[in-house]
Every structure is written in structure tokens, then in C-alpha cells.
Design a protein around this motif. Sequence first.
Motif, PDB file in Angstrom:
ATOM      1  N   ASP A  74      48.555  27.414  40.712  1.00 58.42           N
ATOM      2  CA  ASP A  74      49.285  28.381  41.542  1.00 58.42           C
ATOM      3  C   ASP A  74      49.127  29.803  40.997  1.00 58.42           C
ATOM      4  OD1 ASP A  74      50.122  26.351  43.174  1.00 58.42           O
ATOM      5  OD2 ASP A  74      52.142  26.201  42.298  1.00 58.42           O
ATOM      6  N   GLY A  75      49.223  29.937  39.668  1.00 58.49           N
ATOM      7  CA  GLY A  75      49.096  31.255  39.068  1.00 58.49           C
ATOM      8  C   GLY A  75      47.711  31.844  39.254  1.00 58.49           C
ATOM      9  N   ALA A  76      46.688  31.016  39.042  1.00 56.88           N
ATOM     10  CA  ALA A  76      45.320  31.490  39.217  1.00 56.88           C
ATOM     11  C   ALA A  76      45.034  31.825  40.678  1.00 56.88           C
ATOM     12  CB  ALA A  76      44.335  30.435  38.709  1.00 56.88           C
ATOM     13  N   SER A  77      45.526  30.984  41.588  1.00 55.86           N
ATOM     14  CA  SER A  77      45.333  31.240  43.024  1.00 55.86           C
ATOM     15  C   SER A  77      46.030  32.520  43.449  1.00 55.86           C
ATOM     16  CB  SER A  77      45.866  30.061  43.846  1.00 55.86           C
ATOM     17  OG  SER A  77      45.151  28.884  43.577  1.00 55.86           O
ATOM     18  N   TYR A  78      47.205  32.767  42.883  1.00 58.46           N
ATOM     19  CA  TYR A  78      47.946  33.979  43.244  1.00 58.46           C
ATOM     20  C   TYR A  78      47.235  35.221  42.717  1.00 58.46           C
ATOM     21  CZ  TYR A  78      51.793  37.269  43.722  1.00 58.46           C
ATOM     22  OH  TYR A  78      52.558  38.349  44.069  1.00 58.46           O
ATOM     23  N   PRO A 136      44.884  50.604  35.096  1.00 50.65           N
ATOM     24  CA  PRO A 136      46.251  50.107  34.906  1.00 50.65           C
ATOM     25  C   PRO A 136      46.905  49.645  36.197  1.00 50.65           C
ATOM     26  CG  PRO A 136      46.155  52.502  34.664  1.00 50.65           C
ATOM     27  CD  PRO A 136      44.751  52.016  34.700  1.00 50.65           C
ATOM     28  N   LEU A 137      46.584  50.293  37.314  1.00 47.47           N
ATOM     29  CA  LEU A 137      47.187  49.919  38.597  1.00 47.47           C
ATOM     30  C   LEU A 137      46.632  48.597  39.129  1.00 47.47           C
ATOM     31  CD1 LEU A 137      47.164  53.410  40.359  1.00 47.47           C
ATOM     32  CD2 LEU A 137      49.120  52.229  39.335  1.00 47.47           C
ATOM     33  N   CYS A 138      45.476  48.183  38.632  1.00 48.31           N
ATOM     34  CA  CYS A 138      44.876  46.904  39.045  1.00 48.31           C
ATOM     35  C   CYS A 138      45.144  45.798  38.033  1.00 48.31           C
ATOM     36  CB  CYS A 138      43.368  47.065  39.227  1.00 48.31           C
ATOM     37  SG  CYS A 138      42.856  48.134  40.578  1.00 48.31           S
ATOM     38  N   VAL A 139      44.919  46.104  36.759  1.00 48.02           N
ATOM     39  CA  VAL A 139      44.988  45.077  35.726  1.00 48.02           C
ATOM     40  C   VAL A 139      46.411  44.594  35.474  1.00 48.02           C
ATOM     41  CG1 VAL A 139      44.614  44.624  33.271  1.00 48.02           C
ATOM     42  CG2 VAL A 139      42.857  45.788  34.598  1.00 48.02           C
ATOM     43  N   ALA A 163      42.746  36.610  34.535  1.00 44.83           N
ATOM     44  CA  ALA A 163      43.114  37.629  35.517  1.00 44.83           C
ATOM     45  C   ALA A 163      42.833  39.026  34.975  1.00 44.83           C
ATOM     46  CB  ALA A 163      44.592  37.486  35.883  1.00 44.83           C
ATOM     47  N   LEU A 164      43.117  39.225  33.688  1.00 42.23           N
ATOM     48  CA  LEU A 164      42.864  40.535  33.073  1.00 42.23           C
ATOM     49  C   LEU A 164      41.368  40.871  33.098  1.00 42.23           C
ATOM     50  CD1 LEU A 164      44.469  41.862  29.803  1.00 42.23           C
ATOM     51  CD2 LEU A 164      42.026  42.102  30.182  1.00 42.23           C
ATOM     52  N   ALA A 165      40.542  39.911  32.665  1.00 46.19           N
ATOM     53  CA  ALA A 165      39.101  40.162  32.621  1.00 46.19           C
ATOM     54  C   ALA A 165      38.524  40.378  34.014  1.00 46.19           C
ATOM     55  CB  ALA A 165      38.393  38.989  31.933  1.00 46.19           C
ATOM     56  N   ALA A 166      38.936  39.536  34.967  1.00 42.20           N
ATOM     57  CA  ALA A 166      38.417  39.647  36.328  1.00 42.20           C
ATOM     58  C   ALA A 166      38.836  40.959  36.974  1.00 42.20           C
ATOM     59  CB  ALA A 166      38.911  38.465  37.168  1.00 42.20           C
ATOM     60  N   ALA A 167      40.094  41.347  36.774  1.00 42.56           N
ATOM     61  CA  ALA A 167      40.578  42.590  37.368  1.00 42.56           C
ATOM     62  C   ALA A 167      39.902  43.803  36.738  1.00 42.56           C
ATOM     63  CB  ALA A 167      42.097  42.695  37.206  1.00 42.56           C
ATOM     64  N   ALA A 168      39.709  43.775  35.412  1.00 43.46           N
ATOM     65  CA  ALA A 168      39.104  44.916  34.727  1.00 43.46           C
ATOM     66  C   ALA A 168      37.644  45.108  35.142  1.00 43.46           C
ATOM     67  CB  ALA A 168      39.207  44.731  33.216  1.00 43.46           C
TER      68      ALA A 168
END
Length: 266
Positions: A74-78, A136-139, A163-168
Motif C-alpha cells: 500500500d505504501g509503495a503503491s501510494y 524538497p517539494l517532490c521528495v 520513494a526518496l530515490a525515485a522522486a529525486a
Amino acid sequence: MSNPEGAAASTPVLRRVGTARATALCYRVLIRQIVSVGRIAALSALGAIMIVVGWVVGNSSNSGAGADSGMIYDGASYADGFGLIVIVPIVSLVFAAASLGDARDDGTLVYLWLRPMGRMPLVVAAAAAAVTVSLPLCVIPTTLGGWFATDFVAESGGVALGALAAAALGTVAYSCLFVLLGLLFRKAVLWGIAYVLLWEGLAVGLGDFAERLSLRGYARSLLSQIADVDLGFTTYGLVTSIIVLASVSVVSLALAAVRLSRLNVD
């Protein structure tokens, strides 16, 4: 009689600005240009919504046998469905398209364009300014939202890290791509939204080939690989995803420099 040699000697010679100095100069100018209270407030509110909803999702999930694996999913999907599909591309688009697009529209780009320096430092500075504000607004919301949605169960740290790596990396790639878009089109935000909704959101569902041409496919593969969660889509290797996102960033900046050198700026 006129003295051509004297006239030539009195003509000032403009020295070419060094790459590092030119990049730093353009960065300072452009980051002030794209930062506004309205943009920051609106996009911060969007991120806050993701974090709050993630917390609600985590607290409303049922506990029990096998709940931990379900919470991880659920967390990864979100993080994928809200962060990588909505927040990362939209926030990157707003600031990257504005980095040179706003300066072009209001006529201030000509002051940088006419300086004796290469076009690549200007393009790199535009991307760097956009990334500085967007990261910062994305990560933060993508990482916290996904982590909160797991309700902090065991192994939830993998979701946060993924999520951090993918967003960055996704933010960097999207920002470079949208800097190019801002030089190609006057209404770059509208074109960017069309790209995000129609291609990244819809066309990638048409098959593997379309997904290979989507930044989202590689960003979410990073999330899936690092979090070790099967999200039910074609997953690319960790190294492959990083290389593709980095390559898109470099190629986009190179094309933007070429476009800028051929642009009529007034």
C-alpha cells in the motif's frame, strides 16, 4: 585623417565568461525569477495533502496476519500513484518550464543571452535552479507519504528509501526535459500537462514499448526495486533505470543548449 588602427585599438574586447562563473551568475538570476510565494504555497499545499492522506491510509488499514506485506504494498503503491504520477512531474514542470520560459516571455532572457558565454551554462543553470526548488517539494511528500501509508511496519524503511530515490532522480530528469520544453513552446506548462496526462498517465498502459519511452516507468522501477515490492508492472533493473534517467537529463540539456543557440531572443 582617420586612424583605423587607433579606432580598432580603442574598441573594447569582451572577454568570454568562464563556464563556472557563467553558470553561477545565471543560477542566481534564474532562481530568483522562478521562486514566487504563490507557486511555493500552492505546491507545498499539494505535498501536504499527500502526507496527510498517507497518514490516514496508514492508520485506517486493518492489522492481522500478512498485514505487514500488505502495508508495504500500500505504501509503495501510494508513493507511486500520488508522488511519482502527480507531484514529481507537475512540480518539476511548473519550475523547469518557468526557468527560461518566464525570462523569455518577459524579455529578461536577452540580458543573459547577449553575455559573452556559452549556451550550456545558461541551460545548466536553469535546470539547477528548477531542481533546487523542486527537490524538497517532490521528495519530502513522496517519501513521507509513502512511509506513513505503511504505518511504519517492519521493512517500511525500504519504501521510504525507494520513494526518496525515485522522486529525486525523477525530479532531475523531468526538470531537464521540461527546461527543453520551455524553449520549444511558448505555453510550455500546457504542453507539459498534456504530456504528463496523455503520455505518462495513459499511453504507457498501451504496452511495453510505450512504457519504455516513459520517465515514469523508470522512476517507479527504482521504487519497486529498492522497496522490493511487485507493483504489477514491467520493472527495469536498478542500474538500467538510473542510466536511463541520467541519460534523459544529459540529452535534454544538450538539446536545450542547441535550441537556445538558434533561438531569436528579443
